[in-house]
Motif scaffolding. Structure first.
Motif, short mmCIF file in Angstrom:
data_model
loop_
_atom_site.label_atom_id
_atom_site.label_comp_id
_atom_site.label_asym_id
_atom_site.label_seq_id
_atom_site.Cartn_x
_atom_site.Cartn_y
_atom_site.Cartn_z
N UNK A 144 13.50 -10.17 4.19
CA UNK A 144 14.39 -8.96 5.03
C UNK A 144 13.09 -8.28 5.52
N UNK A 145 13.24 -8.16 6.95
CA UNK A 145 12.57 -7.46 7.72
C UNK A 145 13.04 -6.31 8.67
N UNK A 146 12.34 -5.32 9.11
CA UNK A 146 12.72 -4.56 9.98
C UNK A 146 11.99 -4.23 11.14
N UNK A 147 12.82 -3.86 12.36
CA UNK A 147 11.91 -3.25 13.47
C UNK A 147 12.20 -1.87 13.55
N UNK A 148 11.53 -1.02 13.51
CA UNK A 148 11.66 0.40 13.37
C UNK A 148 11.50 0.98 11.92
N UNK A 149 11.82 2.24 11.60
CA UNK A 149 11.36 2.76 10.50
C UNK A 149 12.38 2.10 9.43
N UNK A 150 11.65 1.74 8.27
CA UNK A 150 12.37 1.20 7.17
C UNK A 150 13.43 2.10 6.66
N UNK A 151 14.59 1.88 6.43
CA UNK A 151 15.54 2.55 5.81
C UNK A 151 15.37 3.01 4.49
N UNK A 152 15.54 4.36 4.13
CA UNK A 152 15.31 4.88 2.87
C UNK A 152 16.51 4.74 1.86
N UNK A 153 16.43 3.65 1.39
CA UNK A 153 17.92 3.73 0.39
C UNK A 153 17.23 3.17 -0.82
N UNK A 154 18.04 3.32 -2.01
CA UNK A 154 17.71 3.24 -3.15
C UNK A 154 17.81 1.69 -3.72
N UNK A 155 16.63 0.92 -3.29
CA UNK A 155 16.94 -0.55 -3.64
C UNK A 155 16.95 -0.88 -5.20
N UNK A 156 16.78 -0.06 -6.02
CA UNK A 156 16.95 -0.27 -7.51
C UNK A 156 18.40 -0.42 -7.93
N UNK A 157 19.22 0.12 -7.16
CA UNK A 157 20.80 0.06 -7.20
C UNK A 157 21.59 -1.10 -6.85
N UNK A 158 20.60 -2.00 -5.81
CA UNK A 158 21.06 -3.06 -5.30
C UNK A 158 20.88 -4.34 -5.99
N UNK A 159 21.79 -4.68 -6.70
CA UNK A 159 21.53 -6.04 -7.31
C UNK A 159 22.14 -7.35 -6.80
#
Length: 286
Positions: free
Chosen positions: A263-278
């Protein structure tokens, strides 16, 4: 979207029917798309699918879906094998990036191509791991589980927005209502505390997304959906590698890692709570 034309090679926006070409090519690459992905994906952004035609023959595809003003996702970057290494892929890649100009762009790429993506300004955020197991478990009785169709759609959108870089209500409406699928939410103290979707794929079934406020809630959703898979049929879950609880859930239920993306991004990395993504929604659209 602007077209790119040379005497022999044309890049333009796909028709809905041509999205099926991208789905079929993805299947040939072993990516195992869902049976009804094309309708859901196209609804997200009808202008976000490009096709490259050489003397009228489709030879390259890419998706560059805009979810809003600030975030887009790149996928389905495929060139027919016999036309690779001749510059056609780079042309459609550049056309796709131009469509998403000014936005943060995400992608799930093959790990071996990270170096090439970095040349276009992408940075690694985390890995995603595809786990494979089998269905056929006994049905689960859990009063906290409810069909997503029974909940206010606005509640689902609000929950999802905290775990995805941009609001995606049009996509979600199609995703949870697609044929041959099951979409469940789980309630805690009368509020939505997680949701997941099971869909039928070319090979078996996939769960995605699998979002939950805790590992325990994620497991309850997982077990309920696994029970909907016919006995012996393949079941897939794409887990973020940086969520140890998600990886542990897959391994605890006898699933084996069969594929990995970056998983890669161009631009600012989105600020999301990855510990709730299973479980991520899809490798093609994020």
């Amino acid at each position: 979207m602007a077209c790119v034309d040379t005497p022999d090679y044309q890049i333009r926006t796909m028709t809905r029917g041509e999205v099926d070409i991208a789905i079929d090519w993805a299947a040939a690459e072993g990516w195992n798309p869902g049976l009804h992905d094309a309708d859901c994906f196209y609804a997200a952004d009808p202008d976000g699918f490009l096709i490259g035609l050489l003397n009228g023959e489709p030879i390259a595809v890419i998706s560059v879906v805009k979810y809003g003003e600030h975030f887009g996702f790149l996928g389905f970057y495929i060139v027919k094998p016999e036309y690779r290494g001749q510059g056609y892929g780079l042309q459609i890649w550049n056309a796709g990036l131009a469509y998403l100009d000014g936005q943060t762009i995400g992608l799930d790429g093959v790990v071996a191509q990270q170096g090439n993506y970095r040349k276009s300004g992408f940075s690694l955020a985390n890995g995603n791991l595809r786990y494979q197991g089998v269905g056929g478990a006994a049905p689960v009785a859990d009063s906290a589980l409810v069909p997503l169709s029974a909940l206010p759609f606005a509640d689902l959108c609000a929950y999802d927005q905290a775990l995805f870089p941009e609001r995606r209500s049009t996509f979600l409406r199609h995703w949870i209502d697609q044929p041959e699928s099951t979409a469940l939410g789980i309630l805690q103290e009368h509020r939505l505390a997680g949701y997941a979707v099971l869909r039928k794929c070319r090979d078996g079934y996939k769960i995605g997304p699998l979002f939950a406020d805790s590992p325990e809630l994620a497991e309850r959703l997982f077990l309920a959906l696994r029970a909907r898979v016919p006995a012996g049929r393949a079941l897939f879950l794409d887990t973020p590698a940086n969520n140890a609880a998600a990886v542990a859930l897959a391994q605890r239920h006898g699933m084996s890692m069969v594929f990995e993306t970056a998983r890669m991004y161009r631009g600012p990395v989105p600020q999301i709570d990855g510990q709730r993504i299973f479980g991520v929604t899809s490798f093609e659209l994020g």
